[in-house]
Design an enzyme around this catalytic site. Structure first.
Site, mmCIF file in Angstrom:
data_model
loop_
_atom_site.group_PDB
_atom_site.id
_atom_site.type_symbol
_atom_site.label_atom_id
_atom_site.label_comp_id
_atom_site.label_asym_id
_atom_site.label_seq_id
_atom_site.Cartn_x
_atom_site.Cartn_y
_atom_site.Cartn_z
ATOM 1 N N GLY A 10 22.005 49.068 48.883
ATOM 2 C CA GLY A 10 21.545 48.456 50.136
ATOM 3 C C GLY A 10 20.037 48.560 50.252
ATOM 4 O O GLY A 10 19.477 48.699 51.335
ATOM 5 N N LEU A 12 17.585 46.565 50.019
ATOM 6 C CA LEU A 12 16.775 45.580 50.738
ATOM 7 C C LEU A 12 17.200 45.484 52.202
ATOM 8 O O LEU A 12 16.790 44.583 52.928
ATOM 9 C CB LEU A 12 16.869 44.202 50.061
ATOM 10 C CG LEU A 12 16.418 44.151 48.594
ATOM 11 C CD1 LEU A 12 16.474 42.726 48.056
ATOM 12 C CD2 LEU A 12 15.015 44.706 48.413
ATOM 13 N N GLY A 13 18.009 46.434 52.637
ATOM 14 C CA GLY A 13 18.457 46.454 54.029
ATOM 15 C C GLY A 13 17.447 47.133 54.938
ATOM 16 O O GLY A 13 16.330 47.453 54.524
ATOM 17 N N GLN A 14 17.862 47.345 56.182
ATOM 18 C CA GLN A 14 16.924 47.856 57.192
ATOM 19 C C GLN A 14 16.401 49.251 56.824
ATOM 20 O O GLN A 14 15.197 49.482 56.845
ATOM 21 C CB GLN A 14 17.599 47.891 58.571
ATOM 22 C CG GLN A 14 16.609 48.143 59.698
ATOM 23 C CD GLN A 14 17.263 48.625 60.993
ATOM 24 O OE1 GLN A 14 18.443 48.966 61.020
ATOM 25 N NE2 GLN A 14 16.500 48.668 62.055
ATOM 26 N N ASP A 54 27.113 44.393 43.241
ATOM 27 C CA ASP A 54 28.087 44.527 44.310
ATOM 28 C C ASP A 54 28.599 45.969 44.244
ATOM 29 O O ASP A 54 29.228 46.367 43.257
ATOM 30 C CB ASP A 54 29.219 43.519 44.060
ATOM 31 C CG ASP A 54 30.364 43.703 45.031
ATOM 32 O OD1 ASP A 54 30.315 44.636 45.858
ATOM 33 O OD2 ASP A 54 31.328 42.906 44.953
ATOM 34 N N TYR A 144 34.023 50.228 62.623
ATOM 35 C CA TYR A 144 32.845 50.876 62.050
ATOM 36 C C TYR A 144 32.927 52.398 62.220
ATOM 37 O O TYR A 144 32.740 53.165 61.266
ATOM 38 C CB TYR A 144 31.616 50.315 62.768
ATOM 39 C CG TYR A 144 30.287 50.844 62.316
ATOM 40 C CD1 TYR A 144 29.808 50.591 61.037
ATOM 41 C CD2 TYR A 144 29.477 51.575 63.187
ATOM 42 C CE1 TYR A 144 28.561 51.057 60.645
ATOM 43 C CE2 TYR A 144 28.240 52.030 62.797
ATOM 44 C CZ TYR A 144 27.782 51.770 61.527
ATOM 45 O OH TYR A 144 26.553 52.222 61.144
ATOM 46 N N LYS A 148 33.244 55.323 59.384
ATOM 47 C CA LYS A 148 32.241 56.386 59.249
ATOM 48 C C LYS A 148 32.886 57.768 59.379
ATOM 49 O O LYS A 148 32.518 58.699 58.662
ATOM 50 C CB LYS A 148 31.125 56.204 60.290
ATOM 51 C CG LYS A 148 30.226 54.997 60.013
ATOM 52 C CD LYS A 148 29.458 55.140 58.702
ATOM 53 C CE LYS A 148 28.525 53.989 58.417
ATOM 54 N NZ LYS A 148 27.877 54.085 57.092
HETATM 55 N N1 SER Z 1 23.009 50.858 64.697
HETATM 56 C C1 SER Z 1 24.398 50.975 64.399
HETATM 57 C C2 SER Z 1 25.175 49.870 65.006
HETATM 58 O O1 SER Z 1 24.878 49.507 66.116
HETATM 59 C C3 SER Z 1 24.919 52.299 64.871
HETATM 60 O O2 SER Z 1 25.094 53.125 63.813
HETATM 61 O O3 SER Z 1 26.080 49.404 64.401
#
Ligand code: SER
Length: 317
Positions: A10, A12-14, A54, A144, A148
């Site tokens: 990841g 190139l992600g935030q 990937d 999500y 996690k």
């Molecule tokens: N920034 C994340 C989201 O909003 C929280 O881990 O999905």
């Protein structure tokens, strides 16, 4: 000490973009391999190598770890909260399975250290809103958050059972200007800056008095590096460390922007992400991270707002 060879997923992600460039500063270009689904972009990454990969392709990832003799992985590839609700099965696959794959490689002795990001999304319903402690009962209600929480338990399992050195942080909402985030609930706090500069007004998908924990990217990167540099024995948490950062609402953030940019206005049109935000804490107790590995922050709401406006204006010119 043997040289660390680092792989970032990841990249190139935030988080990945900024973390990769910091790791290059510390370890040198030749010791950093960036990877991601996206095409290589030399403006985004200063890593010496880039692998378009990937991360759910177990065999390919394993081969890359072997080819570059990787010792340390920062496994950041993930779907955020809003996007995960739309693609639940893929979110589970992406957010959990590659982590287990890396833990397996560490168990076999191929890797010596792993970093994996968790989130404040693990807490969920029925948990006190304020100053949420490290070891409360976790009850996530989002895909999500479930992914996690499962990941955190895998980290602890691999550490306790096989001695795998996998370290993790429960990031709050992350605010940054270099790369836009994608699909998170806390991302109103990033979008707002783009709209402030472009239109001097913003319509928030989160209601005015919803408080969430937030962190400026520079503080998030420094915290991550500190955790990874800490002595193994200093770490008492092998699921994932609470990180609080600051806590503010859209109304407070809008007021901070208005101070710097007179005339800025905000309106509210909450969408499905409001329910996600309502299930998350407003503020977090991160005293365990402070004690174990010296967590500190530089940025509060005012400093962050000033820095975001200044840098984003420059970028959008
Ligand atoms: N920034 C994340 C989201 O909003 C929280 O881990 O999905």
């Amino acid at each position: 000490m043997a040289t660390e060879k680092i792989l970032i997923t990841g990249a190139l992600g935030q988080i990945g973009t900024e973390l990769t460039n910091r790791l290059v500063e510390i370890h040198g270009r030749e010791n950093v391999v960036a990877s991601g689904l996206d095409r290589y972009d030399q403006n985004l990454t200063s890593a010496g190598y880039y692998e378009r990969m990937d991360v759910t392709n177990t065999q390919l990832v394993r081969q890359i770890v072997k080819d570059y003799e990787i010792t340390t992985v920062y496994h950041l590839a993930s779907l955020l909260s809003g996007t995960s609700e739309k693609q639940p099965l893929f979110a589970w696959k992406l957010n959990v399975e590659p982590l287990i794959n890396f833990c397996e490689m560490a168990r076999e002795g191929l890797l010596s250290k792993i970093f994996w990001p968790s989130s404040i999304a693990v807490f969920g319903k029925g948990i006190p809103k304020e100053n949420v402690a490290q070891d409360v009962v976790l009850n996530p209600t989002t895909v999500y958050g479930i992914s996690k929480l499962a990941g955190e338990k895998w980290c602890e399992y691999y550490h306790d059972k096989y001695g795998v050195d996998v370290r993790s942080i429960r990031y709050p909402g992350l605010i940054s200007y270099k790369t836009p985030p994608g699909g998170g609930t806390t991302d109103y706090a990033v979008e707002i800056f783009y709209k402030a500069i472009e239109e001097n007004s913003y319509t928030s998908f989160i209601t005015e008095d919803t408080f969430m924990p937030m962190l400026y990217m520079e503080d998030a990167i420094e915290a991550t590096l500190k955790l990874m540099q800490a002595e193994k024995d200093a770490l008492s948490v092998r699921t994932s460390y609470n990180l609080g950062g600051m806590s503010f609402s859209p109304k407070e953030l809008a007021a901070a922007i208005e101070k710097k940019q007179p005339g800025f206005t905000i309106s509210y049109q909450p969408d499905f992400r409001q329910a996600i935000a309502d299930s998350w804490p407003a503020s977090i107790d991160d005293s365990v991270a402070r004690q174990d590995w010296g967590l500190t922050y530089k940025y509060g709401l005012e400093e962050m707002t000033e820095d975001m406006l200044k840098n984003l204006k420059e970028k959008l010119k």
